[in-house]
Design a protein around this motif. Structure first.
Motif, PDB file in Angstrom:
ATOM      1  N   LEU A  34      44.062  40.809  41.074  1.00 58.10           N
ATOM      2  CA  LEU A  34      42.657  40.710  40.667  1.00 58.10           C
ATOM      3  C   LEU A  34      42.106  39.292  40.755  1.00 58.10           C
ATOM      4  CD1 LEU A  34      42.775  43.050  37.551  1.00 58.10           C
ATOM      5  CD2 LEU A  34      42.049  43.612  39.866  1.00 58.10           C
ATOM      6  N   ASP A  35      42.940  38.274  40.580  1.00 56.69           N
ATOM      7  CA  ASP A  35      42.422  36.909  40.477  1.00 56.69           C
ATOM      8  C   ASP A  35      42.888  35.975  41.575  1.00 56.69           C
ATOM      9  OD1 ASP A  35      40.747  37.126  38.403  1.00 56.69           O
ATOM     10  OD2 ASP A  35      42.138  36.490  36.854  1.00 56.69           O
ATOM     11  N   ARG A  36      43.470  36.519  42.628  1.00 56.20           N
ATOM     12  CA  ARG A  36      43.913  35.604  43.675  1.00 56.20           C
ATOM     13  C   ARG A  36      43.744  36.178  45.075  1.00 56.20           C
ATOM     14  NH1 ARG A  36      49.959  33.387  43.652  1.00 56.20           N
ATOM     15  NH2 ARG A  36      49.329  32.605  41.622  1.00 56.20           N
ATOM     16  N   ALA A  37      44.325  37.361  45.340  1.00 55.43           N
ATOM     17  CA  ALA A  37      44.524  37.776  46.733  1.00 55.43           C
ATOM     18  C   ALA A  37      43.455  38.696  47.294  1.00 55.43           C
ATOM     19  CB  ALA A  37      45.890  38.457  46.871  1.00 55.43           C
ATOM     20  N   ALA A 180      48.897  40.543  48.120  1.00 55.22           N
ATOM     21  CA  ALA A 180      49.074  40.571  46.673  1.00 55.22           C
ATOM     22  C   ALA A 180      50.488  41.051  46.370  1.00 55.22           C
ATOM     23  CB  ALA A 180      48.020  41.484  46.056  1.00 55.22           C
ATOM     24  N   VAL A 181      50.690  41.666  45.220  1.00 53.60           N
ATOM     25  CA  VAL A 181      51.987  42.233  44.866  1.00 53.60           C
ATOM     26  C   VAL A 181      51.887  43.740  45.055  1.00 53.60           C
ATOM     27  CG1 VAL A 181      53.677  42.570  43.029  1.00 53.60           C
ATOM     28  CG2 VAL A 181      52.462  40.393  43.223  1.00 53.60           C
ATOM     29  N   GLY A 182      52.628  44.258  46.026  1.00 55.88           N
ATOM     30  CA  GLY A 182      52.604  45.702  46.268  1.00 55.88           C
ATOM     31  C   GLY A 182      51.406  46.171  47.064  1.00 55.88           C
ATOM     32  N   MET A 183      50.528  45.268  47.452  1.00 54.61           N
ATOM     33  CA  MET A 183      49.385  45.661  48.290  1.00 54.61           C
ATOM     34  C   MET A 183      48.865  44.439  49.043  1.00 54.61           C
ATOM     35  SD  MET A 183      46.364  46.260  45.471  1.00 54.61           S
ATOM     36  CE  MET A 183      47.261  47.492  44.577  1.00 54.61           C
ATOM     37  N   ILE A 339      38.525  44.996  45.588  1.00 58.09           N
ATOM     38  CA  ILE A 339      38.321  45.276  44.167  1.00 58.09           C
ATOM     39  C   ILE A 339      36.915  45.849  44.019  1.00 58.09           C
ATOM     40  CG2 ILE A 339      38.149  44.276  41.870  1.00 58.09           C
ATOM     41  CD1 ILE A 339      40.117  42.103  42.878  1.00 58.09           C
ATOM     42  N   GLY A 340      36.835  47.081  43.552  1.00 63.90           N
ATOM     43  CA  GLY A 340      35.539  47.752  43.423  1.00 63.90           C
ATOM     44  C   GLY A 340      34.741  47.236  42.247  1.00 63.90           C
ATOM     45  N   ILE A 341      33.521  47.773  42.077  1.00 64.89           N
ATOM     46  CA  ILE A 341      32.681  47.312  40.956  1.00 64.89           C
ATOM     47  C   ILE A 341      33.243  47.783  39.619  1.00 64.89           C
ATOM     48  CG2 ILE A 341      30.528  46.993  42.222  1.00 64.89           C
ATOM     49  CD1 ILE A 341      29.703  49.770  41.559  1.00 64.89           C
ATOM     50  N   ASP A 342      34.217  48.722  39.679  1.00 63.86           N
ATOM     51  CA  ASP A 342      34.883  49.149  38.447  1.00 63.86           C
ATOM     52  C   ASP A 342      36.084  48.256  38.122  1.00 63.86           C
ATOM     53  OD1 ASP A 342      36.573  49.843  40.477  1.00 63.86           O
ATOM     54  OD2 ASP A 342      36.790  51.953  39.908  1.00 63.86           O
ATOM     55  N   GLY A 343      36.321  47.217  38.957  1.00 62.42           N
ATOM     56  CA  GLY A 343      37.410  46.279  38.702  1.00 62.42           C
ATOM     57  C   GLY A 343      38.773  46.754  39.174  1.00 62.42           C
TER      58      GLY A 343
END
Length: 750
Positions: A34-37, A180-183, A339-343
Motif C-alpha cells: 500500500l505504501d511503496r510498490a 510488492a510482496v506476493g504481487m 490500489i482502488g479507491i477502496d484502498g
C-alpha cells in the motif's frame, strides 16, 4: 491460548515467536503493497512520486518558476514526507523527468538526467536542477480546493495529501512497474487523447464494454517510435483480463543497401543492441553482417547502421533473425494491478480502471464545487453585513467610537452575526468611500450567479457529467499529442538455425575401419590415401555439404546422426565416432550417407530384404540413434545406396554368384522396418552364413554394371542384363564361370 501475550515477572511482555513473526511479516507486506510498490488508481502515483510532486509544488517549483537544485527537493521530500534514503527518492524523481521513460514527464530537468542508452547515467542531485512540468498541473491545480483528504506525515508535524486530484486517468497515461510482496504491477503508458476519448465514452455510456473502449484506445503508447506488434485481439484480451504481454519491434528501413534502425523498443539500449550483434559476429553466427555503426546524434537520437555483407543478403530474413536474438524486439509483461479507491489492491480490466477513476473524478469535482459554494456563501453572508453597515455608516461609526465593546452592540442593533460584525470592525477607513456600496452590490450579484450555477451543477447528475466531460476535453486539448508507437501486425521473428548460419561448402566425410571420423573440404578427396593410425585403414566415405547431417549405420540396423560442420579436419586423423554416439558395445559401422532430407536411399540387409527411405526419416537427435532396419537372424546391414530417381533397377548378387535385376518401383517406401524380399535366399542358409547378399546396386538404362571378383571384373551394359531380369524375390541366375565369388558391384555411366 497458543498466541496469547503474557507478562513475565519482570514486567517484560512475552509473545510466541510464531505470532510475532506472522504479524511482523504481514505488517511489512501491507506496508510494501500500500505504501511503496503499487500506484493508486486516483492519481496513478506511488507514495514517493506523490510526495515528490507535492513537495516541489510547496517549494513553488511550477513550470513557470526558476529551476532549483534537485538536492533541495530531495531534502524536503525525505525530511518532511518520505523517511527513506535520498538516492531512492532522487532515482524516483529522475524517472519522472526522463522523456524516454515517462510518456508525459512530471519533472522538468536541467542538466544530465540520463540517456536512453544508459538511464542510470544521470548526474548527482547536487548538480542537476529541476522544476515541475506544465503537465504536473493536471495533478495539482485542484489541490487546495477541498478535493482530497489530508493525512499526517510520518512524524505528525504537518499534513500531506492522501492522493492528488488528477484531472485525467494518469495511472494509464504514464504507467508504472512495481514489485510488492506476493504481487506486482506492470501498467504500460497510453496516449492522453485516446484515454480521454475512452473515458468520455464510458462517462456517456456506463455499460460500454472493453471492445467499445478499444475503439478509442488502440493500445498502449510508449515514449518511443518502435512498432507495437501485438495482435489487436491479444491487446483487447489484455484489457479484458488485466493481464497479458506486449511485443515491440524496432523500426528500420534500407538506405543505400544498408539497414538503418531509427527507433528502438521501450527501455532498449542502442549500445546493448550493437553489443549483442557484435557478439554474434565474433562467434561467427552472423556471417551476413559486415559492419556495425552507431550514428546517433542530437538530430537523430536513434540511428544504428547495419551493413550487410553483400547485396545478395536477404535483409528481411537477417532482420527477423536479429529481432529474435537481440533487444531489437522486446516483450513486456502487463499486469493492471492498482490500489482502488477502496484502498485494496486488485487487478482490474480497462472498464474497471476507467469506471473507478470516473467515480473518483466525480467525487473530486463534487467536493471542489461544494468547497467553492461554501466559500461563496460565506462571502455573500459577509457582504450582506457590510451592506447594512454602509447603509447605516454614521450610526455604525458612532457605536464604534462610543462603546467599549462595539461588537455585541452592533450585532444587537442591526441583527448581525458574529462573522458579519467582525468583518465590519475589520474595515479599513479607505473603504468608507461612496463607491464602495456599488462594488459590494456588484460582487453580490456575481457571487449570487455563481452560487446558483454551483447549486444547479451539484443538484444535477447530467450537469455534473457535462462539467467532467468539458474539463477532460480541455486537458486533452492542452496536453494531448499524437500516438508515438504505431500498431503494426507482423509475423513472428524467427532466428536462423545453426545450419542456415554456417557457410555451405562441399565436404567428404571419411570413416576408418576402427571408427575414426573426420571431414575433408571438397569432393575430390582420395580418402584411401589419407593418413591413418597404425593398424587402421579407410572404410567408408560420404560426399555432401557442410550444412548437412552425416547419417551412420551400424551392424544392428540403427542409424545415428552427426553434424558435418562439427567434425574435425582431415588434416589430422580425426576422432572416434563413438565419442559422439551412444552405440552398443561392439557395434561396427558399415554404412554412411550425406544429402538433403528428401534424398531417397535403398536400405538392405544381406538376408536379401530391403526398402526405400528418405534421409530425413533416418535422422535422430538422440545420441543413441534410432532403429531403422530390422535384421533377420544372422543377417548384417549392407552399405546404403543413394537413389537419383525412382525409375532404376535394383541389382542384387549373392555369395553363390546368383544375380537378380528387378524394377526399383517394386520396393516399398518406408521410414523403418525389415523391408520386402529382393532376392530369394533360404533363411537357414543366411543364419548359417552359407549364402547371403554380397552387394546391392541400382542401375539405369544408360549405365554399365561392373562386377568384381578378385582382380577380375565383368562389364555389363543394361541391355546385357536381360538374362538376369526377373520379379522381386526370385533366386536370380548364376553369373558366368569365374564370377561365382563376387566381391562387389560398381555402377559406371556408359
Amino acid at each position: 491460548m497458543e498466541n496469547q501475550t503474557t507478562i513475565a515477572n519482570d514486567g517484560v511482555e512475552q509473545l510466541p515467536l510464531k505470532a510475532y513473526t506472522e504479524k511482523a511479516y504481514l505488517d511489512y507486506s501491507m506496508y510494501v503493497i500500500l505504501d511503496r510498490a503499487l500506484p493508486n488508481i486516483a492519481d496513478g502515483l506511488k507514495p514517493v512520486q506523490r510526495r515528490i510532486v507535492y513537495a516541489m509544488s510547496e517549494l513553488g517549483l511550477k513550470a513557470t518558476a526558476k529551476f532549483k537544485k534537485s538536492a533541495r527537493t530531495v531534502g524536503d521530500v525525505i525530511g518532511k514526507f518520505h523517511p527513506h534514503g535520498d538516492s531512492a527518492a532522487y532515482e524516483a524523481m529522475v524517472l519522472m523527468a526522463q522523456n524516454f521513460s515517462y510518456r508525459y514527464p512530471l519533472v522538468d530537468g536541467q542538466g544530465n538526467w540520463g540517456s536512453p542508452d544508459d538511464p542510470k547515467s544521470f548526474a548527482a542531485m547536487r548538480y542537476t536542477e529541476s522544476r515541475l512540468t506544465a503537465y504536473a498541473d493536471v495533478l495539482l491545480s485542484e489541490l487546495g480546493q477541498g478535493t482530497v483528504d489530508w493525512v499526517p506525515n510520518f512524524d505528525g508535524t504537518m499534513d500531506e495529501p492522501s492522493v492528488l486530484p488528477a484531472r485525467v486517468p494518469n495511472v494509464l497515461l504514464n504507467g508504472t512497474t512495481g514489485i510488492a510482496v506476493g504481487m506486482a504491477t506492470d501498467i504500460p503508458p497510453h496516449n492522453l487523447r485516446e484515454v480521454v476519448n475512452a473515458t468520455i465514452a464510458l462517462l456517456d455510456n456506463s455499460k460500454a464494454s472493453v471492445a467499445d473502449l478499444c475503439e478509442h484506445i488502440q493500445g498502449p503508447d510508449f515514449p518511443t517510435g518502435a512498432e507495437l506488434i501485438t495482435p489487436r485481439a491479444d491487446i483487447q484480451k489484455m484489457y479484458e483480463t488485466g493481464r497479458g504481454s506486449l511485443r515491440m519491434r524496432a523500426t528500420w528501413h534500407k538506405e543505400d543497401g544498408d539497414v538503418i534502425v531509427t527507433a528502438l523498443p521501450y527501455q532498449a539500449s542502442g549500445s546493448k543492441v550493437l553489443e549483442q550483434i557484435a557478439q554474434q559476429m565474433q562467434a561467427k553466427k552472423l556471417p551476413m553482417v559486415a559492419d556495425l555503426r552507431d550514428e546517433s546524434d542530437h538530430e537523430n537520437p536513434t540511428r544504428l547502421l547495419i551493413v550487410p555483407r553483400s547485396n545478395r543478403v536477404d535483409v528481411e530474413a537477417m532482420m527477423n533473425h536479429l529481432f529474435a536474438t537481440t533487444d531489437l524486439e522486446k516483450t513486456y509483461r502487463v499486469n493492471l494491478n492498482v490500489i482502488g479507491i477502496d484502498g485494496r489492491p486488485q487487478v482490474k480490466s480497462l472498464t474497471g480502471m476507467l469506471g473507478e477513476w470516473l467515480e473518483f473524478r466525480t467525487e473530486t469535482t463534487r467536493r471542489r464545487l461544494q468547497y467553492r459554494l461554501d466559500k461563496v456563501l460565506a462571502r455573500l453572508h459577509i457582504l450582506e453585513g457590510l451592506l447594512i453597515a454602509y447603509l447605516n455608516i454614521d450610526e455604525v461609526i458612532a457605536i464604534i467610537r462610543t462603546e467599549d465593546k462595539p461588537k455585541p452592540v452592533l450585532m444587537e442593533r442591526f441583527g448581525l452575526s458574529d462573522t458579519q460584525a467582525e468583518a465590519i470592525l475589520e474595515l479599513k477607513l479607505r473603504h468608507l468611500a461612496k463607491l464602495e456600496e456599488m462594488k459590494i452590490r456588484g460582487e453580490q450579484d456575481e457571487l449570487a450567479a455563481e452560487r446558483d450555477n454551483l447549486e444547479a451543477t451539484l443538484g444535477s447528475p447530467r450537469k455534473m457529467k457535462n462539467l467532467i466531460r468539458k474539463e477532460l476535453k480541455e486537458v486533452a486539448e492542452q496536453y494531448g499529442d499524437d500516438r508515438r508507437s504505431p500498431l503494426v501486425e507482423r509475423t513472428d521473428a524467427k532466428a536462423f538455425s545453426e545450419e542456415e548460419l554456417m557457410s555451405v561448402d562441399p565436404v567428404t566425410v571419411v570413416l576408418s575401419e576402427k571408427g575414426w571420423i573426420r571431414a575433408a573440404k571438397g569432393h575430390d578427396v582420395d580418402a584411401e590415401a589419407l593418413s591413418y593410425k597404425s593398424g587402421d585403414k579407410f572404410k567408408l566415405a560420404a560426399k555432401g555439404r557442410s550444412n548437412q547431417p552425416v547419417i551412420i549405420f551400424d551392424n544392428s540396423g540403427r542409424s545415428y546422426t552427426v553434424a558435418a560442420h562439427t567434425l574435425p579436419s582431415a588434416r589430422g586423423q580425426g576422432e572416434p565416432v563413438t565419442g559422439r554416439l551412444n552405440a552398443p558395445s561392439g557395434a561396427v559401422f558399415n554404412g554412411m550417407l550425406m544429402g538433403s532430407d528428401d534424398q531417397r536411399v535403398l536400405l538392405a540387409s544381406d538376408a536379401g530384404y530391403g526398402f526405400v527411405a528418405k534421409l530425413g526419416d533416418l535422422q535422430s537427435k538422440n545420441r543413441a540413434g534410432k532403429a531403422v532396419l530390422t535384421l533377420p537372424k544372422g543377417a548384417e546391414v549392407l552399405n546404403p545406396v543413394p537413389l537419383d530417381d525412382a525409375h532404376g533397377h535394383v541389382v542384387a548378387v549373392t555369395t553363390e554368384g546368383r544375380m537378380l535385376v528387378f524394377p526399383l518401383a517394386e520396393l516399398p517406401e518406408m521410414s523403418r522396418g525389415k523391408g520386402n524380399k529382393m532376392i530369394g535366399i533360404p533363411s537357414a542358409r543366411v543364419a548359417a552364413r552359407e549364402e547371403y547378399v554380397v552387394a546391392v546396386a541400382v542401375i539405369n538404362e544408360t549405365d554399365v554394371l561392373r562386377v568384381f571378383s578378385g582382380k577380375r571384373y565383368l562389364n555389363l551394359k543394361f541391355s546385357e542384363l536381360e538374362h538376369y531380369l526377373g520379379e522381386r524375390g526370385r533366386r536370380g541366375h548364376k553369373l558366368p564361370r569365374g564370377f561365382q565369388k563376387v566381391d562387389g558391384l560398381v555402377i559406371n555411366p556408359a
